[in-house]
Design a protein around this motif. Sequence first.
Motif, mmCIF file in Angstrom:
data_model
loop_
_atom_site.group_PDB
_atom_site.id
_atom_site.type_symbol
_atom_site.label_atom_id
_atom_site.label_comp_id
_atom_site.label_asym_id
_atom_site.label_seq_id
_atom_site.Cartn_x
_atom_site.Cartn_y
_atom_site.Cartn_z
ATOM 1 N N ASP A 12 -65.078 0.571 -54.286
ATOM 2 C CA ASP A 12 -65.433 1.600 -53.533
ATOM 3 C C ASP A 12 -65.282 1.436 -52.204
ATOM 4 N N LEU A 13 -65.146 0.614 -51.567
ATOM 5 C CA LEU A 13 -65.027 0.456 -49.980
ATOM 6 C C LEU A 13 -63.794 0.921 -49.618
ATOM 7 N N SER A 14 -64.052 1.447 -48.595
ATOM 8 C CA SER A 14 -62.804 2.305 -47.681
ATOM 9 C C SER A 14 -61.693 0.908 -47.169
ATOM 10 N N GLN A 15 -60.802 1.063 -46.722
ATOM 11 C CA GLN A 15 -59.784 0.012 -46.043
ATOM 12 C C GLN A 15 -60.471 -0.501 -44.754
ATOM 13 N N GLN A 16 -61.055 0.564 -44.235
ATOM 14 C CA GLN A 16 -61.723 -0.023 -42.888
ATOM 15 C C GLN A 16 -62.935 -1.013 -43.281
ATOM 16 N N GLU A 17 -63.551 -0.611 -44.194
ATOM 17 C CA GLU A 17 -64.702 -1.243 -44.694
ATOM 18 C C GLU A 17 -64.359 -2.773 -45.205
ATOM 19 N N ILE A 18 -63.386 -2.703 -45.965
ATOM 20 C CA ILE A 18 -62.896 -4.011 -46.348
ATOM 21 C C ILE A 18 -62.409 -5.128 -44.969
ATOM 22 N N LEU A 19 -61.716 -4.306 -44.026
ATOM 23 C CA LEU A 19 -61.606 -5.172 -42.791
ATOM 24 C C LEU A 19 -62.603 -5.572 -42.180
ATOM 25 N N ALA A 20 -63.854 -4.560 -42.111
ATOM 26 C CA ALA A 20 -64.806 -4.934 -41.450
ATOM 27 C C ALA A 20 -65.557 -6.094 -42.129
ATOM 28 N N LEU A 21 -65.324 -6.042 -43.593
ATOM 29 C CA LEU A 21 -66.214 -7.072 -44.396
ATOM 30 C C LEU A 21 -65.457 -8.495 -44.278
ATOM 31 N N ALA A 22 -64.132 -8.444 -44.042
ATOM 32 C CA ALA A 22 -63.472 -9.772 -43.781
ATOM 33 C C ALA A 22 -63.986 -10.231 -42.583
ATOM 34 N N ILE A 23 -63.935 -9.418 -41.525
ATOM 35 C CA ILE A 23 -64.578 -9.907 -40.270
ATOM 36 C C ILE A 23 -65.717 -10.489 -40.132
ATOM 37 N N SER A 24 -66.648 -9.834 -40.811
ATOM 38 C CA SER A 24 -68.205 -10.503 -40.638
ATOM 39 C C SER A 24 -68.119 -11.591 -41.535
ATOM 40 N N SER A 25 -67.041 -11.669 -42.635
ATOM 41 C CA SER A 25 -67.107 -13.212 -43.473
ATOM 42 C C SER A 25 -66.777 -14.243 -42.605
ATOM 43 N N GLU A 26 -65.432 -13.901 -41.965
ATOM 44 C CA GLU A 26 -64.966 -14.795 -41.290
ATOM 45 C C GLU A 26 -65.941 -15.551 -40.130
ATOM 46 N N GLU A 27 -66.746 -14.689 -39.546
ATOM 47 C CA GLU A 27 -67.722 -14.960 -38.538
ATOM 48 C C GLU A 27 -68.820 -15.751 -39.334
ATOM 49 N N ASP A 28 -69.309 -15.533 -40.319
ATOM 50 C CA ASP A 28 -70.289 -16.209 -41.094
ATOM 51 C C ASP A 28 -69.800 -17.584 -41.468
ATOM 52 N N ASP A 29 -68.628 -17.587 -41.999
ATOM 53 C CA ASP A 29 -68.041 -19.092 -42.257
ATOM 54 C C ASP A 29 -67.812 -19.840 -41.114
ATOM 55 N N ALA A 30 -67.478 -19.206 -39.988
ATOM 56 C CA ALA A 30 -67.356 -20.234 -38.850
ATOM 57 C C ALA A 30 -68.650 -20.768 -38.203
ATOM 58 N N ARG A 31 -69.727 -19.742 -38.510
ATOM 59 C CA ARG A 31 -71.166 -20.468 -37.967
ATOM 60 C C ARG A 31 -71.484 -21.248 -39.086
ATOM 61 N N ILE A 32 -71.066 -21.075 -40.467
ATOM 62 C CA ILE A 32 -71.806 -22.242 -41.348
ATOM 63 C C ILE A 32 -71.222 -23.661 -40.955
ATOM 64 N N TYR A 33 -69.825 -23.508 -40.804
ATOM 65 C CA TYR A 33 -69.128 -24.724 -40.312
ATOM 66 C C TYR A 33 -69.488 -25.259 -39.042
ATOM 67 N N ARG A 34 -70.039 -24.601 -38.048
ATOM 68 C CA ARG A 34 -70.623 -25.208 -36.929
ATOM 69 C C ARG A 34 -71.893 -25.739 -37.255
ATOM 70 N N GLY A 35 -72.672 -25.088 -38.200
ATOM 71 C CA GLY A 35 -73.835 -25.717 -38.569
ATOM 72 C C GLY A 35 -73.752 -27.009 -39.327
ATOM 73 N N TYR A 36 -72.716 -27.180 -40.050
ATOM 74 C CA TYR A 36 -72.389 -28.298 -40.717
ATOM 75 C C TYR A 36 -72.121 -29.490 -39.711
ATOM 76 N N ALA A 37 -71.104 -29.119 -38.624
ATOM 77 C CA ALA A 37 -71.075 -29.982 -37.544
ATOM 78 C C ALA A 37 -72.056 -30.466 -36.794
ATOM 79 N N GLU A 38 -72.936 -29.700 -36.407
ATOM 80 C CA GLU A 38 -74.032 -29.986 -35.831
ATOM 81 C C GLU A 38 -74.993 -31.020 -36.603
ATOM 82 N N SER A 39 -75.271 -30.644 -37.842
ATOM 83 C CA SER A 39 -76.219 -31.594 -38.714
ATOM 84 C C SER A 39 -75.357 -32.929 -38.838
#
Length: 324
Positions: A12-39
């Motif tokens: 039910d997501l619009s095409q804009q919402e799919i892009l927005a979800l992809a953007i937020s997911s990439e941001e989350d994953d980058a933060r997780i990887y940086r958290g792993y790196a720091e630990s």
Amino acid sequence: MRFLSQRKRFKDLSQQEILALAISSEEDDARIYRGYAESLRPAYPASARTFDAMAAEEDAHRAQLIDLHEQRFGPTIPLIRREHVAGYFNRRPVWLIENLGLERIREEAASMERDAERFYLNATKHITDSATRRLLGDLAAAEARHGTLARDLADSHLNKSIRTEENAAAHRQFILTWVQPGLAGLMDGSVSTLAPIFATAFATHDTWTTFLVGVAASVGAGISMGFTEAASDDGELSGRGSPVKRGAASGVMTTLGGLGHALPYLIADFWTATGLAIFIVFFELWAIAWIQNRYMQTPFFRAAFQVVLGGALVLAAGILIGSG
């Protein structure tokens, strides 16, 4: 159910919402990887650089997606995250994975990339714009490559000697944080509770009373050992790891070591319960000898002789005291 009803279905997501979800997911994953790196950085600097590089890859993907969103929909990106979408893949808490060690972090990174690949492949089915479909398809292919990216980046940052050294360090840390305290607890619980349990058994011939004494001795010893281990060393100078983890390992294994030969006294028949308890005692002692041999490099027969002899002496003492 009310909470679930407020989550949108992916279809039910619009095409804009799919892009927005992809953007937020990439941001989350980058933060997780940086958290792993720091630990990992203090103990495993080379692996930390691997996760820094993976975070940079996710940042590049996010930038591509933002550029595409601005071209198609303008600069305002809808606030939509994975928790807003029913059935969307979740990420495990960083603190949970950190606690499970270096190899577990590497496995989690590979799993994250597989999840991302599936998301992009699904997303392309709901997008009609050719440029967006092409970018999402490219990102799906990139994430597929990222299934091996952790390995590829590791190869670029970790030569064989560094990888061997880091794996050996992780193994040593596992032994210091979990095995040594747990082994000490198992030995204490298995041996120190023998005398009170069997003394009670032979003094009363009452299986229920013996069971209660055994549970009390086991739980009491577990609490004592757990707090003693946690309070004895904060792990900063010794490198033995978190006092909470060590205390938990020691306390739980102490309790289990005592309960092993207390539980048979739930059986009403005294001699049946006692025979089973003695059998379990020798099984526990042989298990301790195996752990010493497996993780502490103690020769098996020497460990068995020391542990079984010591346990047998304490067992005999308990029986003699209870029979006196």
